[in-house]
Design an enzyme around this catalytic site. Structure first.
Site, mmCIF file in Angstrom:
data_model
loop_
_atom_site.group_PDB
_atom_site.id
_atom_site.type_symbol
_atom_site.label_atom_id
_atom_site.label_comp_id
_atom_site.label_asym_id
_atom_site.label_seq_id
_atom_site.Cartn_x
_atom_site.Cartn_y
_atom_site.Cartn_z
ATOM 1 N N HIS A 101 -38.295 -13.763 19.157
ATOM 2 C CA HIS A 101 -37.513 -14.941 19.287
ATOM 3 C C HIS A 101 -37.619 -15.393 20.975
ATOM 4 C CE1 HIS A 101 -35.327 -12.476 16.406
ATOM 5 N NE2 HIS A 101 -34.943 -13.589 15.957
ATOM 6 N N ASP A 104 -35.539 -13.228 23.245
ATOM 7 C CA ASP A 104 -36.032 -11.937 23.557
ATOM 8 C C ASP A 104 -36.883 -11.808 24.729
ATOM 9 O OD1 ASP A 104 -34.941 -11.475 20.832
ATOM 10 O OD2 ASP A 104 -36.792 -11.688 19.990
ATOM 11 N N HIS A 271 -33.117 -7.710 3.128
ATOM 12 C CA HIS A 271 -32.418 -9.054 2.729
ATOM 13 C C HIS A 271 -32.694 -8.874 1.231
ATOM 14 C CE1 HIS A 271 -33.301 -11.169 6.860
ATOM 15 N NE2 HIS A 271 -32.588 -10.013 7.008
ATOM 16 N N ASP A 307 -26.785 -5.630 6.775
ATOM 17 C CA ASP A 307 -28.103 -5.651 7.225
ATOM 18 C C ASP A 307 -28.427 -4.279 8.094
ATOM 19 O OD1 ASP A 307 -30.734 -6.694 7.186
ATOM 20 O OD2 ASP A 307 -30.399 -8.351 8.497
ATOM 21 N N ASP A 338 -38.970 -4.926 11.542
ATOM 22 C CA ASP A 338 -37.952 -5.633 11.853
ATOM 23 C C ASP A 338 -36.651 -4.235 11.766
ATOM 24 O OD1 ASP A 338 -35.434 -6.969 12.498
ATOM 25 O OD2 ASP A 338 -35.927 -8.457 11.231
HETATM 26 C C1 XLS Z 1 -31.844 -11.196 10.777
HETATM 27 C C2 XLS Z 1 -33.302 -11.542 10.547
HETATM 28 C C3 XLS Z 1 -33.997 -11.858 11.848
HETATM 29 C C4 XLS Z 1 -35.267 -12.478 11.636
HETATM 30 C C5 XLS Z 1 -35.834 -13.566 12.692
HETATM 31 O O1 XLS Z 1 -31.281 -10.734 9.780
HETATM 32 O O2 XLS Z 1 -33.709 -10.323 10.010
HETATM 33 O O3 XLS Z 1 -34.299 -10.881 12.695
HETATM 34 O O4 XLS Z 1 -36.308 -11.683 11.165
HETATM 35 O O5 XLS Z 1 -34.779 -14.019 13.289
HETATM 36 CA CA CA Z 2 -36.151 -10.241 9.708
HETATM 37 CA CA CA Z 3 -32.525 -8.064 9.009
#
Ligand code: XLS
Ligand code: CA
Ligand code: CA
Length: 438
Positions: A101, A104, A271, A307, A338
């Site tokens: 990002h 970041d 997700h 998450d 991630d």
């Molecule tokens: C958050 C997301 C985020 C995206 C990028 O839950 O996973 O990290 O991958 O913005």
């Molecule tokens: Ca993600």
């Molecule tokens: Ca995530």
């Protein structure tokens, strides 16, 4: 520049001289599987935010890990130390890509002009590292959810001023993605959703999100970005109702607004399960719609409702994932970790253990998926399951040569249908176990 992870060797496979505990057991980048090198099946990427940023903080406690890399956090010196650490980390693991990002990379300033100046400075430094190492960007994105101005979303905000700031961040993040050779650009709709309809115009908000994406595509193409844009679906957290709930919802949205030629999906395992789906379901829905672009390769915890972004260890899920990816002909994107260490795993060594675990899990998943494909029993079963559609009236249905009246006459002729053949789910699960465990 001095070594940051000085106690950690270059990670190799055990067959290639790597020794425990810092060695891959299954990942062998040059090994050919189904006619392609493992490293080509599995373009791994480091997530800048988790690996170089997340330090174990949760809602009840502060950092447990030290991610200062010898510098004071919040300074440009620290931002540069993160670049040094990140590139050394990726080189030691043989990870060829990174995802980021905008914020970041540098500490965000109060004024966007100053943030952009800092981004230009760090981009020069990152470009040097890219030139030295050949490591490049998998995808970039703009953080449109942390700054308080995005409390109501970015594209779906109630404020035209905030919308302009979102546009400015996307423009800059696209510039950086192109400079870093990015294969993709992600929209994760962090706060693109709502809490209550009492204060929300859903139709207007969705249209505005689509307008922002259209402008991003137009700008990206104008500066030479030829990669894919991605939506990363997520059903909830932070918002209660998110507009990109799951793959099917995101695909419908992209088609409705004519964005489907430029966009694919970035499917995150965690997700998928938050949406009440399996990881492989989301991959299959994306693939059959020609929309499988990239993967956020992590794992959730089904006992928790949020998450958790764990490093994947579930080989069964990884096998099902790799079956989908291989059958779809691979990804145009890659496998972005991630994922973050658990709060008590707070040492530098744990950063490496997390990636070795994740890379080995997907490598083993690939090997098992290849074995299932080569075994052939699953594919054959599915093909044969629909055999009644390859002859007679079934064939006429598929060829579009029949009518409701003709089918109705056929049903009347039969009087009552035979039961369909067994779905044999338990037998098929036995095959999977046999391939997985011998
Ligand atoms: C958050 C997301 C985020 C995206 C990028 O839950 O996973 O990290 O991958 O913005
Ligand atoms: Ca993600
Ligand atoms: Ca995530």
């Amino acid at each position: 520049m001095s070594e940051i992870f000085s106690g950690i060797p270059y990670i190799r496979n055990v067959n290639d001289g790597g020794t425990a505990p810092f060695a891959f057991r299954y990942y062998e980048p040059e090994r050919v599987v189904l006619g392609k090198k493992m490293k080509e099946h599995l373009p791994f990427a480091m997530a800048w935010w988790h690996n170089l940023g997340a330090a174990g903080t949760d809602m009840f406690g502060r950092d447990t890990a030290d991610k200062s890399f010898g510098r004071i956090k919040g300074t440009m010196a620290h931002a540069k130390a993160k670049v040094d650490a990140g590139f050394e980390f990726m080189q030691k693991l043989g990870v060829a890509y990174f995802c980021f990002h905008d914020v970041d990379l540098v500490p965000e300033a109060d004024d966007i002009n100053e943030t952009n100046r800092r981004l230009d400075e760090i981009a020069d430094y990152i470009e040097e590292k890219i030139a030295q190492t050949g490591i490049r960007c998998l995808w970039g994105t703009a953080n449109l959810f942390s700054n308080p101005c995005y409390m109501n979303g970015a594209g779906s905000t109630s404020s035209a001023q905030v919308y302009c700031f979102a546009a400015a961040q996307i423009k800059k993040a696209l510039d950086l993605t192109v400079r870093f050779g990015g294969r993709g650009y992600v929209f994760w709709g962090g706060r693109e959703g709502y809490e209550t309809l009492l204060n929300t115009d859903v139709k207007f908000e969705e249209e505005n999100v689509a307008r922002l994406m259209r402008m991003a595509v137009d700008y990206g193409r104008s500066i030479g970005f030829t990669g894919d844009f991605y939506i990363e679906p997520k059903p909830k957290e932070p918002m209660k109702h998110q507009y990109d709930f799951d793959a099917a919802t995101a695909i419908g949205f992209l088609r409705k607004y004519g964005l489907d030629k430029d966009f694919k999906l970035n499917i995150e395992a965690n997700h998928a399960t938050l949406a009440g789906h399996t990881f492989e379901h989301e991959l299959r829905v994306s693939a059959v719609n020609g929309m499988l672009g990239s993967i956020d390769a992590n794992q959730g915890d089904l006992l928790l409702g949020w998450d958790t972004d764990e490093f994947a260890w579930n080989v069964y899920d990884a096998t099902m994932c790799m079956l989908e990816v291989v059958r779809a002909g691979g990804l145009t994107g890659g496998f972005n970790f991630d994922a973050k260490n658990r709060r008590p795993s707070h040492t530098t060594e744990d950063m490496f253990h997390g990636y070795i675990l994740g890379m080995d899990t997907f490598a083993l998943g690939l090997l098992k998926a290849a074995a299932l494909i080569e075994d052939g029993r699953l594919d054959r079963f599915v093909r044969e399951r629909y055999a009644s559609f390859s002859v007679g009236i079934g064939r006429r249905i598929v060829e579009g040569k029949t009518t409701l009246t003709e089918l109705s006459a056929e049903a009347e002729r039969l009087g009552a249908p035979e039961l369909p053949a067994s779905g044999r789910q338990e037998y098929l699960r036995r095959i999977v176990n046999e391939i997985l465990f011998g």
